[in-house]
Scaffold this active site. Structure first.
Site, PDB file in Angstrom:
ATOM      1  CB  CYS A  25      -0.538  -8.091   8.174  1.00  0.00           C
ATOM      2  SG  CYS A  25      -0.478  -6.336   7.805  1.00  0.00           S
ATOM      3  N   GLY A  26       0.458 -11.017   7.347  1.00  0.00           N
ATOM      4  CA  GLY A  26       0.653 -12.343   7.906  1.00  0.00           C
ATOM      5  C   GLY A  26       1.628 -12.237   9.068  1.00  0.00           C
TER       6      GLY A  26
END
Length: 220
Positions: A25-26
């Site tokens: 995830c970012g």
């Protein structure tokens, strides 16, 4: 530098302990130091989300993804002061009643159900096939301070989720808060702003997860 035999031993000791599934995830955060809420911050959040698109999965259709979302302050210009907003993804018409009953159990009511305007053509075919109806429940403030109100909203959301699971009613509540509002869906981050029209009028700090950890099993 350790000798080669030490490196070999370290690698051997580590075998089998690595998780087979890893998140990639970012997340980005945008805020302002000034006292005034401004749409510029939300616009930057939308831009940041689009630039994090490489951190999420993308289907061959170029639109369907494994989830992207934007968290903003509740836009008071749209919902007014002293209101909370619950975001409801509805696949079953019983979902709204379940949420309303859970809110009532904690001393709150729903003043209005707002159908969220969307542009389904911005979704990929896979997400569009299972797209829910999306509602904003507008919840007037009870006689309670902010902290207690937020706590009641959280407990009402969790109660609605438990009741729905027991009754086999499919629903999803991305947010239920007097402070923040979440827009999210199964699309690439580059398509969120086009799918939802409300963020273009919203103001306040923004948080843009490229792949939200809590999301519906399918649909936006």
């Amino acid at each position: 530098m350790p000798p080669p035999h030490a490196l070999a031993h370290a690698r051997k000791a580590y075998e089998g302990t690595t998780r087979t599934e890893r998140a990639a995830c970012g997340m980005g955060f945008v805020a302002t130091t000034g006292p005034e809420a401004t749409h510029d911050v939300v616009a930057m959040g939308v831009t940041a989300l689009a630039r994090l698109a490489h951190r999420g999965g993308l289907d061959a259709d170029g639109k369907s993804g494994d989830g992207a979302g934007l968290m903003i302050q509740v836009p008071r210009g749209l919902f007014g002061a002293n209101t909370a907003v619950a975001v409801l993804f509805e696949w079953d018409q019983r979902a709204r009643e379940i949420l309303a009953q859970a809110l009532a159990a904690h001393g709150m009511g729903v003043a209005d159900w707002r159908a969220v305007p969307v542009a389904p053509e911005e979704l990929g075919e896979k997400a569009r096939r299972d797209m829910p109806t999306i509602w904003h429940a507008v919840i007037p403030r009870p006689d309670a301070p902010d902290g207690e109100w937020e706590d009641r909203l959280y407990r009402a959301r969790r109660q609605a989720e438990r009741v729905a699971a027991a009754a086999r009613v499919r629903l999803y509540i991305p947010s239920c808060s007097c402070r923040t509002l979440v827009y999210k869906g199964f699309m690439a981050g580059t398509h969120l702003a086009a799918l939802r029209s409300t963020p273009s009028r919203a103001t306040g700090p923004g948080c843009a997860p490229a792949r939200p950890s809590c999301r519906p099993s399918c649909g936006p």
